[in-house]
Design a protein around this motif. Structure first.
Motif, PDB file in Angstrom:
ATOM      1  N   THR A 139       0.840  -1.198   0.000  1.00 47.54           N
ATOM      2  CA  THR A 139       0.000   0.000   0.000  1.00 47.54           C
ATOM      3  C   THR A 139       0.875   1.248   0.000  1.00 47.54           C
ATOM      4  N   VAL A 140       0.485   2.227  -0.803  1.00 51.16           N
ATOM      5  CA  VAL A 140       1.125   3.540  -0.772  1.00 51.16           C
ATOM      6  C   VAL A 140       0.046   4.562  -0.421  1.00 51.16           C
ATOM      7  N   TYR A 141       0.404   5.503   0.447  1.00 51.77           N
ATOM      8  CA  TYR A 141      -0.472   6.655   0.636  1.00 51.77           C
ATOM      9  C   TYR A 141       0.352   7.910   0.460  1.00 51.77           C
ATOM     10  N   ILE A 142      -0.292   8.909  -0.142  1.00 44.88           N
ATOM     11  CA  ILE A 142       0.400  10.137  -0.525  1.00 44.88           C
ATOM     12  C   ILE A 142      -0.322  11.311   0.120  1.00 44.88           C
ATOM     13  N   LEU A 143       0.400  12.081   0.903  1.00 49.79           N
ATOM     14  CA  LEU A 143      -0.151  13.260   1.563  1.00 49.79           C
ATOM     15  C   LEU A 143       0.120  14.462   0.669  1.00 49.79           C
ATOM     16  N   ASP A 144      -0.692  14.584  -0.369  1.00 51.98           N
ATOM     17  CA  ASP A 144      -0.460  15.575  -1.424  1.00 51.98           C
ATOM     18  C   ASP A 144      -1.080  16.938  -1.144  1.00 51.98           C
ATOM     19  N   LYS A 145      -1.831  17.041  -0.053  1.00 54.54           N
ATOM     20  CA  LYS A 145      -2.485  18.309   0.290  1.00 54.54           C
ATOM     21  C   LYS A 145      -2.191  18.680   1.738  1.00 54.54           C
ATOM     22  N   HIS A 146      -1.013  18.272   2.233  1.00 56.59           N
ATOM     23  CA  HIS A 146      -0.647  18.545   3.632  1.00 56.59           C
ATOM     24  C   HIS A 146      -1.724  17.993   4.568  1.00 56.59           C
ATOM     25  N   ASP A 147      -2.216  16.806   4.228  1.00 55.17           N
ATOM     26  CA  ASP A 147      -3.354  16.201   4.905  1.00 55.17           C
ATOM     27  C   ASP A 147      -3.086  15.946   6.394  1.00 55.17           C
ATOM     28  N   LYS A 148      -3.999  16.402   7.233  1.00 57.36           N
ATOM     29  CA  LYS A 148      -3.967  16.107   8.656  1.00 57.36           C
ATOM     30  C   LYS A 148      -4.502  14.685   8.810  1.00 57.36           C
ATOM     31  N   HIS A 149      -3.755  13.833   9.513  1.00 58.71           N
ATOM     32  CA  HIS A 149      -4.134  12.423   9.550  1.00 58.71           C
ATOM     33  C   HIS A 149      -3.710  11.750  10.847  1.00 58.71           C
ATOM     34  N   MET A 150      -4.325  10.608  11.097  1.00 57.01           N
ATOM     35  CA  MET A 150      -3.952   9.723  12.200  1.00 57.01           C
ATOM     36  C   MET A 150      -3.310   8.496  11.578  1.00 57.01           C
ATOM     37  N   LEU A 151      -2.239   8.043  12.190  1.00 50.43           N
ATOM     38  CA  LEU A 151      -1.574   6.819  11.754  1.00 50.43           C
ATOM     39  C   LEU A 151      -1.643   5.828  12.906  1.00 50.43           C
ATOM     40  N   ARG A 152      -2.096   4.626  12.605  1.00 45.38           N
ATOM     41  CA  ARG A 152      -2.231   3.577  13.621  1.00 45.38           C
ATOM     42  C   ARG A 152      -1.527   2.315  13.128  1.00 45.38           C
ATOM     43  N   ALA A 153      -0.759   1.723  14.017  1.00 52.65           N
ATOM     44  CA  ALA A 153      -0.048   0.483  13.677  1.00 52.65           C
ATOM     45  C   ALA A 153      -0.652  -0.664  14.483  1.00 52.65           C
ATOM     46  N   PHE A 154      -1.284  -1.597  13.795  1.00 58.14           N
ATOM     47  CA  PHE A 154      -1.827  -2.783  14.460  1.00 58.14           C
ATOM     48  C   PHE A 154      -0.732  -3.827  14.659  1.00 58.14           C
ATOM     49  N   GLU A 155       0.271  -3.768  13.819  1.00 53.87           N
ATOM     50  CA  GLU A 155       1.503  -4.558  13.918  1.00 53.87           C
ATOM     51  C   GLU A 155       2.645  -3.582  13.653  1.00 53.87           C
ATOM     52  N   GLU A 156       3.856  -3.976  13.963  1.00 52.22           N
ATOM     53  CA  GLU A 156       4.984  -3.127  13.585  1.00 52.22           C
ATOM     54  C   GLU A 156       4.989  -2.977  12.068  1.00 52.22           C
TER      55      GLU A 156
END
Length: 135
Positions: free
Chosen positions: A85-102
């Motif tokens: 999976t790739v995600y791109i923060l192309d608009k200075h997106d405010k976001h939450m990141l969660r890791a269910f595994e390392e």
């Protein structure tokens, strides 16, 4: 030509561990390399859950291993993160990141960072920080 080895870089001052202990990042390519972007291998530790908002940078993130999710705080939409999976923060997106595994992530920042950055209180990197070579 620039050639660097991840295992060697992880044993140097290129490896930065977050003050709160939720991630570490080995910065393989930095502003001083004059490529116009920086490239990092970042590990997000299991159960990490934090808000980010790169106001000064655009970021592209590719998941190499692990499982988690990224939530767009403007829309509430959640996106699963798995290897490939790739995600791109192309608009200075405010976001939450969660890791269910390392999770092991390959990250590209534009403009490039200098190397010693950690997130400020808003979850962003400042535009200029201490160059890694001076640490």
């Amino acid at each position: 030509m620039i050639v660097r080895n991840l295992a060697d870089a992880e044993k140097s001052n290129r490896r930065i561990v977050s003050p709160e202990g939720s991630w570490e990042s080995t910065r393989l390519l930095l502003k001083d390399d004059n490529m116009g972007f920086s490239f990092h291998i970042t590990t997000i530790y299991k159960d990490a859950d934090f808000q980010l908002h790169y106001k000064n940078h655009l970021e592209s993130v590719y998941c190499m291993s692990g499982r988690g999710e990224v939530e767009d705080l403007a829309t509430g939409e959640k996106h699963p993160i798995t290897p490939g999976t790739v995600y791109i923060l192309d608009k200075h997106d405010k976001h939450m990141l969660r890791a269910f595994e390392e999770m092991k992530m390959a990250c590209v920042f534009n403009p490039p960072i200098t190397g010693a950055e950690v997130h400020n209180s808003e979850g962003a990197y400042e535009l200029e920080d201490t160059p890694l070579a001076t640490l």
